[in-house]
Design a protein around this motif. Structure first.
Motif, PDB file in Angstrom:
ATOM      1  N   GLN A   1      -6.861  16.609  15.068  1.00  0.00           N
ATOM      2  CA  GLN A   1      -5.367  16.180  14.362  1.00  0.00           C
ATOM      3  C   GLN A   1      -4.603  17.943  14.683  1.00  0.00           C
ATOM      4  O   GLN A   1      -3.261  17.711  14.403  1.00  0.00           O
ATOM      5  CB  GLN A   1      -5.313  15.929  12.871  1.00  0.00           C
ATOM      6  CG  GLN A   1      -6.063  14.907  12.840  1.00  0.00           C
ATOM      7  CD  GLN A   1      -4.774  13.527  13.301  1.00  0.00           C
ATOM      8  OE1 GLN A   1      -3.687  13.862  13.117  1.00  0.00           O
ATOM      9  NE2 GLN A   1      -5.378  11.856  13.362  1.00  0.00           N
ATOM     10  N   ASP A   2      -5.442  19.136  14.255  1.00  0.00           N
ATOM     11  CA  ASP A   2      -4.758  20.339  14.141  1.00  0.00           C
ATOM     12  C   ASP A   2      -4.586  21.312  15.301  1.00  0.00           C
ATOM     13  O   ASP A   2      -3.245  21.607  15.410  1.00  0.00           O
ATOM     14  CB  ASP A   2      -4.601  21.122  13.192  1.00  0.00           C
ATOM     15  CG  ASP A   2      -5.177  20.569  11.549  1.00  0.00           C
ATOM     16  OD1 ASP A   2      -3.826  19.987  11.574  1.00  0.00           O
ATOM     17  OD2 ASP A   2      -6.277  19.788  10.937  1.00  0.00           O
TER      18      ASP A   2
ATOM     19  N   GLY B   1      -4.139  19.737  17.596  1.00  0.00           N
ATOM     20  CA  GLY B   1      -3.592  18.147  17.856  1.00  0.00           C
ATOM     21  C   GLY B   1      -2.274  18.243  18.188  1.00  0.00           C
ATOM     22  O   GLY B   1      -1.643  17.794  18.847  1.00  0.00           O
ATOM     23  N   SER B   2      -1.644  19.299  16.831  1.00  0.00           N
ATOM     24  CA  SER B   2      -0.761  19.567  17.043  1.00  0.00           C
ATOM     25  C   SER B   2       0.389  20.824  18.157  1.00  0.00           C
ATOM     26  O   SER B   2       1.757  20.707  18.663  1.00  0.00           O
ATOM     27  CB  SER B   2      -0.030  19.975  16.020  1.00  0.00           C
ATOM     28  OG  SER B   2      -0.604  21.670  15.470  1.00  0.00           O
ATOM     29  N   CYS B   3      -1.011  21.373  19.097  1.00  0.00           N
ATOM     30  CA  CYS B   3       0.199  21.697  19.804  1.00  0.00           C
ATOM     31  C   CYS B   3      -0.752  21.508  21.577  1.00  0.00           C
ATOM     32  O   CYS B   3      -0.114  21.171  22.004  1.00  0.00           O
ATOM     33  CB  CYS B   3      -1.023  23.911  20.055  1.00  0.00           C
ATOM     34  SG  CYS B   3       0.391  24.054  19.423  1.00  0.00           S
TER      35      CYS B   3
ATOM     36  N   GLY C   1      -1.952  18.010  21.716  1.00  0.00           N
ATOM     37  CA  GLY C   1      -1.594  16.629  21.828  1.00  0.00           C
ATOM     38  C   GLY C   1      -3.161  15.950  21.422  1.00  0.00           C
ATOM     39  O   GLY C   1      -4.269  16.452  21.413  1.00  0.00           O
ATOM     40  N   MET C   2      -2.989  14.821  20.506  1.00  0.00           N
ATOM     41  CA  MET C   2      -3.946  14.165  19.709  1.00  0.00           C
ATOM     42  C   MET C   2      -5.052  13.755  21.079  1.00  0.00           C
ATOM     43  O   MET C   2      -6.222  14.113  20.425  1.00  0.00           O
ATOM     44  CB  MET C   2      -3.431  13.081  19.502  1.00  0.00           C
ATOM     45  CG  MET C   2      -3.663  13.437  17.619  1.00  0.00           C
ATOM     46  SD  MET C   2      -2.535  12.317  16.650  1.00  0.00           S
ATOM     47  CE  MET C   2      -2.564  10.821  17.788  1.00  0.00           C
ATOM     48  N   GLN C   3      -4.621  13.398  22.091  1.00  0.00           N
ATOM     49  CA  GLN C   3      -5.355  13.413  23.135  1.00  0.00           C
ATOM     50  C   GLN C   3      -5.871  14.762  23.890  1.00  0.00           C
ATOM     51  O   GLN C   3      -6.858  13.994  25.139  1.00  0.00           O
ATOM     52  CB  GLN C   3      -4.723  12.102  23.769  1.00  0.00           C
ATOM     53  CG  GLN C   3      -4.378  11.150  22.821  1.00  0.00           C
ATOM     54  CD  GLN C   3      -4.923   9.687  23.008  1.00  0.00           C
ATOM     55  OE1 GLN C   3      -6.209   9.689  23.490  1.00  0.00           O
ATOM     56  NE2 GLN C   3      -5.003   9.892  21.896  1.00  0.00           N
TER      57      GLN C   3
ATOM     58  N   THR D   1      -4.485  16.478  25.797  1.00  0.00           N
ATOM     59  CA  THR D   1      -3.618  16.209  26.795  1.00  0.00           C
ATOM     60  C   THR D   1      -2.839  17.719  27.148  1.00  0.00           C
ATOM     61  O   THR D   1      -1.971  17.208  28.452  1.00  0.00           O
ATOM     62  CB  THR D   1      -3.181  14.730  27.405  1.00  0.00           C
ATOM     63  OG1 THR D   1      -2.368  14.891  26.315  1.00  0.00           O
ATOM     64  CG2 THR D   1      -4.076  14.118  27.675  1.00  0.00           C
ATOM     65  N   GLY D   2      -2.801  18.331  26.616  1.00  0.00           N
ATOM     66  CA  GLY D   2      -1.471  19.467  26.723  1.00  0.00           C
ATOM     67  C   GLY D   2      -0.379  19.197  26.000  1.00  0.00           C
ATOM     68  O   GLY D   2      -0.052  17.864  25.799  1.00  0.00           O
TER      69      GLY D   2
END
Lengths: 108, 385
Positions: free
Chosen positions: A36-37, A39-41, A43-45, A47-48
């Motif tokens: 989540q966090d 993931g904000s930069c 990506g949640m997956q 993948t960048g």
């Protein structure tokens, strides 16, 4: 001579890892934090995004220690902040190991 | 006999009622969508009924998704992280069209005349131009850089910033198949951008240095200049665990309110001189700094680990007048069209909370799975949204 040194180093690495394993509850928190966090930069997956991809394939040629240092101390001059106020060094090592092996999904 | 008739007429009435409910025309002015980021789904919401009307699945990876609306307020264009662009019919509550347009995307914008939709992409870096009706690809502008802060300007022009190149580009799409682009040096690592409500000034926040790049799009020949330089001079920056967003501009009266980078402050800028006119201390690194539509209040949410807080600044007093804890991981805020309520998404509580902006009372809580962005159709009529 080379062989025993490598062997010694891997023993040391292996020795350091299990002792530092976060407990199951903390692991769940860390998985959520990364998805989540981070993931904000990234990506949640993972993948960048603004940050680089953090998939196992993207990290496969990166040195483990360098990645841990990046998590703990950030990368000055880039948008990557130091996370040491949020995760300990052993937790950063655990996160990087998971990333390099393919990061776990959050339980639904 | 009487009984049978009564039953029959009741049955008939029930049947009619159902038909008329289904076919009753309605407007979309009080509708919107909430992104359920982990499930690739959007919830269609009604701000009058304060309710979820239904859900639409199949939108792909919606981490960091955003949406713009067709000018009739019927369709939402949702930009997904995985490069998916989905045109959602919020009246029929179904996907109208969907294209995979890039590998990694971050958002988009719709033109002044509503005819073209533009996506801003990280990978491959650039913008892509689509027919708003059909989602047919009309043209593209490669940038060799991640694109941030795309905003629509008058005359079917679009402004955006290049994170890796430190430039602001303005692309004229008055002929959407033949883009014409002007480029302006901006500063180190622009991370997002916004256009003022009148569409005149484009601002790109800089991450790699203190300050904001400002372009007067009515006088582009003057180029971009830097404002608020050295606002944190000599102080060590605090870690930024989440990039601030400038998209929801906060311009209230003669002042603009902007998140500081690496400091727990909201910067206040005088719009006439573009000089700093004050700073307001807040609880954490601001992410969204958004003005209530009347400009009397500024609502601020924060980056991890302070993302359970929301603070409200009174623009007359120039200070924080309210501190709220609406839930865990407050990711986004959206005002109802005239601002009597604000909707807040609490990602880790799986709720959307609705607050009265005068009393600061919570008036309703709706369930939503990992909600992030909240977008109301009133955006359709606003420049820069």
């Amino acid at each position: 001579m080379k062989r025993p040194l490598v062997f010694l180093a891997s023993l040391l690495l292996a020795g350091a890892a299990p002792a530092a394993e976060p407990d199951a509850a903390r692991q769940r928190e860390l998985v959520r934090l990364v998805r989540q966090d981070c993931g904000s930069c990234h990506g949640m997956q993972l993948t960048g995004g603004l940050g680089m991809p953090l998939t196992a394939a993207a990290l496969k040629d990166r040195p483990f220690e360098g990645l841990v240092a990046t998590v703990v101390y950030g990368r000055p001059g880039t948008a990557m902040p130091p996370w040491r106020s949020i995760v300990s060094e052993p937790e950063a090592e655990w996160i990087v190991r998971q990333l390099m092996n393919g990061f776990p999904e959050e339980p639904r | 006999m009487k009984r049978t008739l009564a039953v029959l007429s009741l049955l008939l009435a029930a049947g009619c009622a159902q038909t008329s409910l289904r076919e009753e025309p309605r407007g979309t002015g009080d509708l919107g969508i909430v992104i359920e980021r982990a499930d690739g789904r959007v919830a269609v919401v009604d701000t009058t009924a304060r309710a979820v009307l239904g859900r639409i699945d199949g939108l792909g990876d919606l981490s960091h998704a955003s949406a713009v609306f067709s000018r009739d307020g019927r369709y939402a264009y949702v930009f997904g992280r995985d490069g998916g662009l989905t045109k959602v019919d919020i009246l029929l509550r179904r996907i109208d069209r969907r294209v995979m347009q890039a590998g990694n995307s971050i958002g988009g914008s719709i033109s002044q005349d509503g005819r073209i939709v533009v996506a801003q992409n990280y990978e491959p870096g650039g913008i892509k131009v689509f027919d708003a009706a059909t989602l047919e690809l009309l043209s593209e502008v490669p940038t060799q850089s991640k694109v941030v802060g795309l905003a629509d300007l008058s005359g079917n022009r679009f402004a955006y910033a290049l994170f890796d190149k430190g430039e602001i580009w303005v692309t004229d799409l008055s002929d959407p198949r033949r883009p014409r682009t002007q480029k302006f040096p901006a500063g180190r690592q622009p991370y997002d951008g916004l256009v003022t409500p009148d569409g005149r000034h484009y601002m790109a926040g800089l991450f790699g240095e203190d300050g904001i790049a400002l372009l007067d799009t009515w006088k582009p020949e003057q180029g971009a200049r830097k404002i608020l330089e050295n606002y944190g001079k000599g102080q060590e920056k605090l870690p930024v665990f989440k990039m601030p967003h400038l998209r929801g501009w906060a311009v209230a009266g003669n002042q603009a309110y902007l998140p500081a980078i690496g400091r727990h402050e909201v910067l206040v800028v005088d719009k006439a001189s573009w000089k700093e006119s004050g700073r307001i201390k807040v609880k954490g690194q601001p992410v969204f700094v958004m003005a209530r539509p009347d400009g009397r209040q500024i609502w601020v949410n924060f980056a991890f680990p302070d993302n359970g807080w929301v603070q409200v600044i009174d623009t007359l007093k120039g200070e924080v007048v309210q501190t709220l804890q609406p839930g865990k991981a407050i990711l986004h805020m959206e005002f109802t069209p005239r601002g009597e309520h604000v909707w807040l998404s609490a990602r880790d509580d799986h709720t959307v909370s609705i607050y009265d902006t005068r009393s600061f009372e919570r008036v309703a809580t709706l369930p939503a799975q990992s909600p992030s962005g909240i977008f109301f159709t009133s955006r359709a009529a606003r420049m820069g949204f």
